[in-house]
Design a protein around this motif. Structure first.
Motif, PDB file in Angstrom:
ATOM      1  N   ALA A 113      36.392  39.940  29.842  1.00  0.00           N
ATOM      2  CA  ALA A 113      37.479  40.910  29.659  1.00  0.00           C
ATOM      3  C   ALA A 113      37.147  42.191  30.421  1.00  0.00           C
ATOM      4  O   ALA A 113      37.984  42.757  31.128  1.00  0.00           O
ATOM      5  N   TRP A 114      35.907  42.634  30.301  1.00  0.00           N
ATOM      6  CA  TRP A 114      35.503  43.862  31.003  1.00  0.00           C
ATOM      7  C   TRP A 114      35.566  43.668  32.523  1.00  0.00           C
ATOM      8  O   TRP A 114      36.035  44.540  33.267  1.00  0.00           O
ATOM      9  N   GLY A 115      35.118  42.505  32.990  1.00  0.00           N
ATOM     10  CA  GLY A 115      35.169  42.210  34.433  1.00  0.00           C
ATOM     11  C   GLY A 115      36.603  42.270  34.945  1.00  0.00           C
ATOM     12  O   GLY A 115      36.895  42.902  35.968  1.00  0.00           O
ATOM     13  N   GLU A 116      37.516  41.634  34.227  1.00  0.00           N
ATOM     14  CA  GLU A 116      38.921  41.623  34.665  1.00  0.00           C
ATOM     15  C   GLU A 116      39.539  43.018  34.565  1.00  0.00           C
ATOM     16  O   GLU A 116      40.329  43.411  35.414  1.00  0.00           O
ATOM     17  N   TYR A 117      39.175  43.756  33.517  1.00  0.00           N
ATOM     18  CA  TYR A 117      39.708  45.107  33.339  1.00  0.00           C
ATOM     19  C   TYR A 117      39.277  46.008  34.501  1.00  0.00           C
ATOM     20  O   TYR A 117      40.093  46.695  35.116  1.00  0.00           O
ATOM     21  N   ALA A 118      37.982  45.978  34.786  1.00  0.00           N
ATOM     22  CA  ALA A 118      37.428  46.932  35.747  1.00  0.00           C
ATOM     23  C   ALA A 118      37.661  46.513  37.200  1.00  0.00           C
ATOM     24  O   ALA A 118      37.843  47.369  38.063  1.00  0.00           O
ATOM     25  N   PHE A 119      37.651  45.197  37.470  1.00  0.00           N
ATOM     26  CA  PHE A 119      37.670  44.752  38.874  1.00  0.00           C
ATOM     27  C   PHE A 119      38.698  43.666  39.173  1.00  0.00           C
ATOM     28  O   PHE A 119      38.766  43.193  40.295  1.00  0.00           O
ATOM     29  N   GLY A 120      39.450  43.215  38.172  1.00  0.00           N
ATOM     30  CA  GLY A 120      40.325  42.061  38.397  1.00  0.00           C
ATOM     31  C   GLY A 120      41.770  42.327  38.041  1.00  0.00           C
ATOM     32  O   GLY A 120      42.335  43.373  38.382  1.00  0.00           O
ATOM     33  N   ALA A 121      42.358  41.420  37.274  1.00  0.00           N
ATOM     34  CA  ALA A 121      43.808  41.452  37.014  1.00  0.00           C
ATOM     35  C   ALA A 121      44.210  42.491  35.964  1.00  0.00           C
ATOM     36  O   ALA A 121      45.393  42.660  35.693  1.00  0.00           O
ATOM     37  N   GLY A 122      43.224  43.189  35.385  1.00  0.00           N
ATOM     38  CA  GLY A 122      43.551  44.155  34.326  1.00  0.00           C
ATOM     39  C   GLY A 122      44.062  45.477  34.849  1.00  0.00           C
ATOM     40  O   GLY A 122      44.758  46.211  34.157  1.00  0.00           O
ATOM     41  N   SER A 123      43.715  45.795  36.107  1.00  0.00           N
ATOM     42  CA  SER A 123      44.172  47.059  36.733  1.00  0.00           C
ATOM     43  C   SER A 123      43.874  48.292  35.886  1.00  0.00           C
ATOM     44  O   SER A 123      44.619  49.263  35.919  1.00  0.00           O
ATOM     45  N   ARG A 124      42.821  48.247  35.091  1.00  0.00           N
ATOM     46  CA  ARG A 124      42.396  49.384  34.257  1.00  0.00           C
ATOM     47  C   ARG A 124      43.510  49.901  33.349  1.00  0.00           C
ATOM     48  O   ARG A 124      43.645  51.101  33.120  1.00  0.00           O
ATOM     49  N   GLU A 125      44.330  48.956  32.854  1.00  0.00           N
ATOM     50  CA  GLU A 125      45.358  49.303  31.852  1.00  0.00           C
ATOM     51  C   GLU A 125      44.956  48.646  30.539  1.00  0.00           C
ATOM     52  O   GLU A 125      44.191  47.681  30.536  1.00  0.00           O
ATOM     53  N   ASP A 126      45.550  49.135  29.417  1.00  0.00           N
ATOM     54  CA  ASP A 126      45.292  48.485  28.129  1.00  0.00           C
ATOM     55  C   ASP A 126      45.561  46.987  28.277  1.00  0.00           C
ATOM     56  O   ASP A 126      46.630  46.589  28.749  1.00  0.00           O
ATOM     57  N   MET A 127      44.608  46.180  27.913  1.00  0.00           N
ATOM     58  CA  MET A 127      44.792  44.741  28.120  1.00  0.00           C
ATOM     59  C   MET A 127      44.053  43.897  27.099  1.00  0.00           C
ATOM     60  O   MET A 127      43.107  44.342  26.451  1.00  0.00           O
ATOM     61  N   VAL A 128      44.547  42.673  26.982  1.00  0.00           N
ATOM     62  CA  VAL A 128      43.844  41.648  26.211  1.00  0.00           C
ATOM     63  C   VAL A 128      43.529  40.525  27.177  1.00  0.00           C
ATOM     64  O   VAL A 128      44.359  40.146  28.003  1.00  0.00           O
ATOM     65  N   PHE A 129      42.302  40.038  27.107  1.00  0.00           N
ATOM     66  CA  PHE A 129      41.898  38.898  27.920  1.00  0.00           C
ATOM     67  C   PHE A 129      41.753  37.696  27.008  1.00  0.00           C
ATOM     68  O   PHE A 129      41.253  37.821  25.880  1.00  0.00           O
ATOM     69  N   LEU A 130      42.217  36.554  27.491  1.00  0.00           N
ATOM     70  CA  LEU A 130      42.056  35.311  26.725  1.00  0.00           C
ATOM     71  C   LEU A 130      41.388  34.285  27.615  1.00  0.00           C
ATOM     72  O   LEU A 130      41.847  34.068  28.747  1.00  0.00           O
ATOM     73  N   THR A 131      40.317  33.673  27.157  1.00  0.00           N
ATOM     74  CA  THR A 131      39.773  32.544  27.897  1.00  0.00           C
ATOM     75  C   THR A 131      40.079  31.281  27.111  1.00  0.00           C
ATOM     76  O   THR A 131      39.724  31.160  25.941  1.00  0.00           O
TER      77      THR A 131
END
Ligand code: BMX
Length: 290
Positions: A113-131
């Motif tokens: 989740a942190w990887g996607e938030y900081a460098f991926g599809a999260g675009s540093r916006e409030d987000m939830v990641f699901l694997t």
């Protein structure tokens, strides 16, 4: 700004272990091996460190992202069907002895989740990641902060419909393979997706049912946290056709209530990129405190 140090990042999932040398977001080298089903975590980690022995000396810290819960450096399973980890295995201590450098450990989905938030599809916006993978993990980032502890363990949620099961046992890779058994003996989740692409009705039904349940989970997440994005990763989540099937199941939902879904941009590397960054940040903090 100081050059980022090289971090050894390891991601231990229910099916495979991935080790990577990571500098910033650059993946310098990787090694993959199946997660052993026999032995104990000490033996699994010893086998992994044996395989990456040539990397010794190339890294200054270790980040370990693992399936299960990490509590004060100790590792335990929430769902032993995903991986049979004994209760409170001393994870950071064991890795520290194998690696000889400082270690930070976290749940695999939290790291991804942190990887996607900081460098991926999260675009540093409030987000939830699901694997959606062997199990179902997740991570929540609100106001730039990754929520820790049990937060995001959506795969462990229960419903009155199946009081004896957790959600992941009705959705994820294990469930898909189990449902396929009467139709194709020994089929893996990957085989089911291949059969679905070949228009086999039984396989399409399994994939659609799993996707519909994931869609329902996403609706509930939207109403609980109202994130800007829900980022979907994991071997099932990123399998061809899965995200599209989840989107189809969400079509009847009014737009105001509909989650905004995105495929994980870092793919299977989200966990190693995320945990490397978290380990690097922790090391910087320690050094600044000296
Ligand atoms: C399970 C749980 C989570 C994990 C998730 C995804 C265990 C061993 N794991 O819900 O901690 O994040 O699976 O894990 O209880 P993966 O192995 O499928 O990536």
């Amino acid at each position: 700004m100081a050059e980022p140090r090289t971090v050894l990042a390891i991601d231990v999932g229910g099916t495979k272990m991935l080790a990577a040398l990571v500098r910033g977001t650059e993946i310098v080298d990787t090694l993959r091996m199946p997660t052993p089903r026999a032995g104990d975590p000490g033996q699994w980690l010893t086998a992994l460190f044996g395989a990456i022995e040539p990397w010794r000396g190339a890294y200054g810290a270790v980040g370990a992202a693992v399936t299960g819960i990490v509590d004060d450096g100790h590792w335990s399973a929430l769902n032993r069907k995903t991986l049979d980890i004994p209760d409170r295995f001393p994870l950071t201590e064991t890795i520290g002895q194998l690696a000889g450098v400082p270690v930070l450990a976290a749940n695999d989905a939290h790291a991804a989740a942190w990887g996607e938030y900081a460098f991926g599809a999260g675009s540093r916006e409030d987000m939830v990641f699901l694997t959606i993978s062997t199990g179902i993990g997740g991570g929540i980032i609100l106001n730039g902060r990754l929520l820790e502890g049990l937060a995001g363990h959506f795969g462990q949620s229960r419903s009155v419909e199946w009081p004896d099961d957790v959600l992941e046992d009705r959705v994820s890779g294990h469930w898909i393979a189990r449902e396929a058994a009467p139709h194709q003996s020994g089929a893996t989740a990957r085989d089911v997706f291949a059969a679905a692409r070949n228009a086999e009705a039984w396989a399409k039904r399994i994939v659609t049912t799993s996707a519909e349940r994931t869609a329902l989970l996403c609706r509930n997440i939207q109403l609980t946290l109202d994130p800007k994005r829900i980022v979907i990763g994991g071997s099932i989540g990123l399998a061809e056709g899965y995200l599209a099937a989840v989107e189809r199941a969400l079509e009847p939902v009014p737009l105001r209530l509909r989650p905004s879904l995105h495929a994980a941009a870092l793919g299977e590397n989200a966990g190693v990129v995320g945990i490397a960054d978290l380990a690097e940040r922790q090391q910087n903090l320690r050094e600044n405190q000296k």
